[in-house]
Structures are given as C-alpha cells and as structure tokens.
Design a protein around this motif. Structure first.
Motif, mmCIF file in Angstrom:
data_model
loop_
_atom_site.group_PDB
_atom_site.id
_atom_site.type_symbol
_atom_site.label_atom_id
_atom_site.label_comp_id
_atom_site.label_asym_id
_atom_site.label_seq_id
_atom_site.Cartn_x
_atom_site.Cartn_y
_atom_site.Cartn_z
ATOM 1 N N LEU A 86 53.638 -7.598 -25.726
ATOM 2 C CA LEU A 86 54.718 -7.462 -26.181
ATOM 3 C C LEU A 86 54.895 -6.525 -27.595
ATOM 4 N N ALA A 87 53.713 -6.647 -28.464
ATOM 5 C CA ALA A 87 53.703 -6.029 -29.691
ATOM 6 C C ALA A 87 53.273 -4.514 -29.314
ATOM 7 N N ARG A 88 52.303 -4.325 -28.385
ATOM 8 C CA ARG A 88 51.982 -3.111 -27.891
ATOM 9 C C ARG A 88 53.535 -2.284 -27.397
ATOM 10 N N LEU A 89 54.203 -3.197 -26.249
ATOM 11 C CA LEU A 89 55.331 -2.613 -25.995
ATOM 12 C C LEU A 89 56.379 -2.255 -27.002
ATOM 13 N N ARG A 90 56.775 -2.818 -28.253
ATOM 14 C CA ARG A 90 57.599 -2.599 -29.280
ATOM 15 C C ARG A 90 57.234 -1.308 -29.789
ATOM 16 N N GLU A 91 55.588 -1.047 -29.964
ATOM 17 C CA GLU A 91 55.096 0.126 -30.487
ATOM 18 C C GLU A 91 55.343 1.174 -29.773
ATOM 19 N N TYR A 92 54.937 1.074 -28.344
ATOM 20 C CA TYR A 92 55.083 2.272 -27.480
ATOM 21 C C TYR A 92 56.806 2.795 -27.355
ATOM 22 N N LEU A 93 57.533 1.730 -27.185
ATOM 23 C CA LEU A 93 58.848 2.038 -26.979
ATOM 24 C C LEU A 93 59.607 1.680 -28.316
ATOM 25 N N SER A 94 58.983 2.360 -29.290
ATOM 26 C CA SER A 94 59.794 2.586 -30.633
ATOM 27 C C SER A 94 60.945 2.902 -30.980
ATOM 28 N N GLU A 95 61.591 3.512 -30.005
ATOM 29 C CA GLU A 95 63.026 4.348 -30.014
ATOM 30 C C GLU A 95 63.975 3.118 -29.572
ATOM 31 N N ILE A 96 63.442 2.051 -29.108
ATOM 32 C CA ILE A 96 64.362 0.888 -28.495
ATOM 33 C C ILE A 96 64.681 -0.077 -29.705
ATOM 34 N N ASP A 97 65.784 -0.367 -29.928
ATOM 35 C CA ASP A 97 66.369 -1.486 -30.922
ATOM 36 C C ASP A 97 65.459 -2.785 -30.640
ATOM 37 N N ALA A 98 65.072 -3.321 -31.812
ATOM 38 C CA ALA A 98 64.220 -4.356 -31.751
ATOM 39 C C ALA A 98 64.970 -5.719 -31.091
ATOM 40 N N SER A 99 66.188 -5.787 -31.359
ATOM 41 C CA SER A 99 67.073 -6.804 -30.834
ATOM 42 C C SER A 99 67.039 -7.068 -29.146
ATOM 43 N N ARG A 100 66.772 -5.633 -28.664
ATOM 44 C CA ARG A 100 66.626 -5.745 -27.301
ATOM 45 C C ARG A 100 65.306 -6.327 -26.554
ATOM 46 N N PHE A 101 64.328 -6.712 -27.399
ATOM 47 C CA PHE A 101 62.996 -7.400 -26.760
ATOM 48 C C PHE A 101 63.165 -8.522 -26.821
ATOM 49 N N LYS A 102 63.356 -9.310 -25.477
ATOM 50 C CA LYS A 102 63.522 -10.833 -25.512
ATOM 51 C C LYS A 102 62.041 -11.418 -25.187
ATOM 52 N N THR A 103 62.057 -12.493 -25.846
ATOM 53 C CA THR A 103 60.820 -13.482 -25.240
ATOM 54 C C THR A 103 61.225 -14.531 -24.647
ATOM 55 N N PRO A 104 60.605 -14.995 -23.696
ATOM 56 C CA PRO A 104 59.469 -14.197 -23.185
ATOM 57 C C PRO A 104 59.928 -13.128 -22.264
ATOM 58 N N MET A 105 59.479 -11.778 -22.339
ATOM 59 C CA MET A 105 59.447 -10.763 -21.563
ATOM 60 C C MET A 105 58.912 -10.592 -20.216
ATOM 61 N N ARG A 106 59.688 -10.594 -19.228
ATOM 62 C CA ARG A 106 58.926 -10.240 -17.805
ATOM 63 C C ARG A 106 58.663 -8.908 -17.794
ATOM 64 N N VAL A 107 57.356 -8.456 -17.103
ATOM 65 C CA VAL A 107 56.876 -7.148 -17.172
ATOM 66 C C VAL A 107 57.815 -6.351 -16.140
ATOM 67 N N ASP A 108 58.384 -7.107 -15.121
ATOM 68 C CA ASP A 108 59.397 -6.488 -14.240
ATOM 69 C C ASP A 108 60.606 -5.996 -14.845
ATOM 70 N N HIS A 109 60.893 -6.582 -16.113
ATOM 71 C CA HIS A 109 61.916 -6.478 -16.788
ATOM 72 C C HIS A 109 61.983 -5.259 -17.976
ATOM 73 N N ILE A 110 60.792 -4.819 -17.958
ATOM 74 C CA ILE A 110 60.677 -3.788 -19.065
ATOM 75 C C ILE A 110 61.531 -2.507 -18.806
ATOM 76 N N ALA A 111 61.763 -2.170 -17.524
ATOM 77 C CA ALA A 111 62.480 -0.881 -17.417
ATOM 78 C C ALA A 111 63.797 -1.209 -17.807
ATOM 79 N N ARG A 112 64.422 -2.308 -18.183
ATOM 80 C CA ARG A 112 65.923 -2.580 -18.593
ATOM 81 C C ARG A 112 65.929 -2.138 -19.890
#
Length: 131
Positions: free
Chosen positions: A83-109
C-alpha cells in the motif's frame, strides 16, 4: 508535446463523454463509469496516439517493482508495504481514496486521467531509452 490534451480527447472518445468531463483528477471508474473493457480501449488508443507500447498489468507491475509478490500482496490484499508503494506510485491520487484493506483488483478504481498521462510519459521514456 503536452500529453494531457491527447489523453483527454482519447478518453472522451473511448468513454463517449464530453472532453470537459475528463479532468486530471476524476476517478475513471467512480467518476466516469469506466469499465475494464474501457481501460483496454483507452490503452489501445493511447498506444496508437503516442506510438508507445503499454503491456497489460503494467501499472501493478511498475508499482510492485522489485518487491516480492508476498511482500506486495497476500490473498489479493495489499500489504502495508504494498500500500505504501502504491501511494508513492500513484502520488497524484488524493490520500483519502486509499482504503485499508485495499484489494489488488480494486486498484484500478483509483486511476485518473493523470495516472494515464504518467503511464504515457513513462512509456515514452522507456521507448527513447531503448532507442
């Protein structure tokens, strides 16, 4: 060449919506009702428009990088490190949109037009480096 105007027009054509609906930060799935088939269509159109190649699963592959699959996700759920790596890679995405737990198949959302602009730029750089 500015990438966003081409990405914007390409996405509007693929999704059958108005160009003005395609904002840098709008969620393609939640904001524009894009479906997985639309992602394939958009990537295909972007490959043609920019003369690049984007392998399927490229974003997830890039996010994971050299991280072992077990360190990245377990049973389809991202680990803390993943999740930390995803947040870093998708740095353009508002932090509030990263839900925990995050399913891999929901990353595209999380994906936005800006995500695809970054994807195009990375593909252009990789293609130039390969020369």
């Amino acid at each position: 060449m500015a990438v966003f105007p081409t990405v914007q027009k390409t996405m509007a054509d693929a999704l059958g919506c108005d160009v003005d609906d395609i904002k840098l930060d709008v969620s393609l799935i939640e904001g524009l009702d894009a479906e997985s088939i639309d992602f394939l269509d958009m990537v295909f159109r972007l490959e043609r428009a920019f003369k690049i190649k984007v392998p399927r699963g490229k974003i997830i592959e890039d996010v994971r990088g050299d991280m072992a699959v077990a360190d990245f996700e377990q049973n389809g759920i991202l680990t803390e490190k993943g999740l930390a790596r995803l947040r870093e890679y998708l740095s353009e995405i508002d932090a509030s949109r990263f839900k925990t737990p995050m399913r891999v198949d929901h990353i595209a959302r999380l994906y936005t037009p800006e995500t695809f602009c970054k994807l195009v730029i990375r593909a252009q750089r990789a293609s130039q480096a390969a020369g």
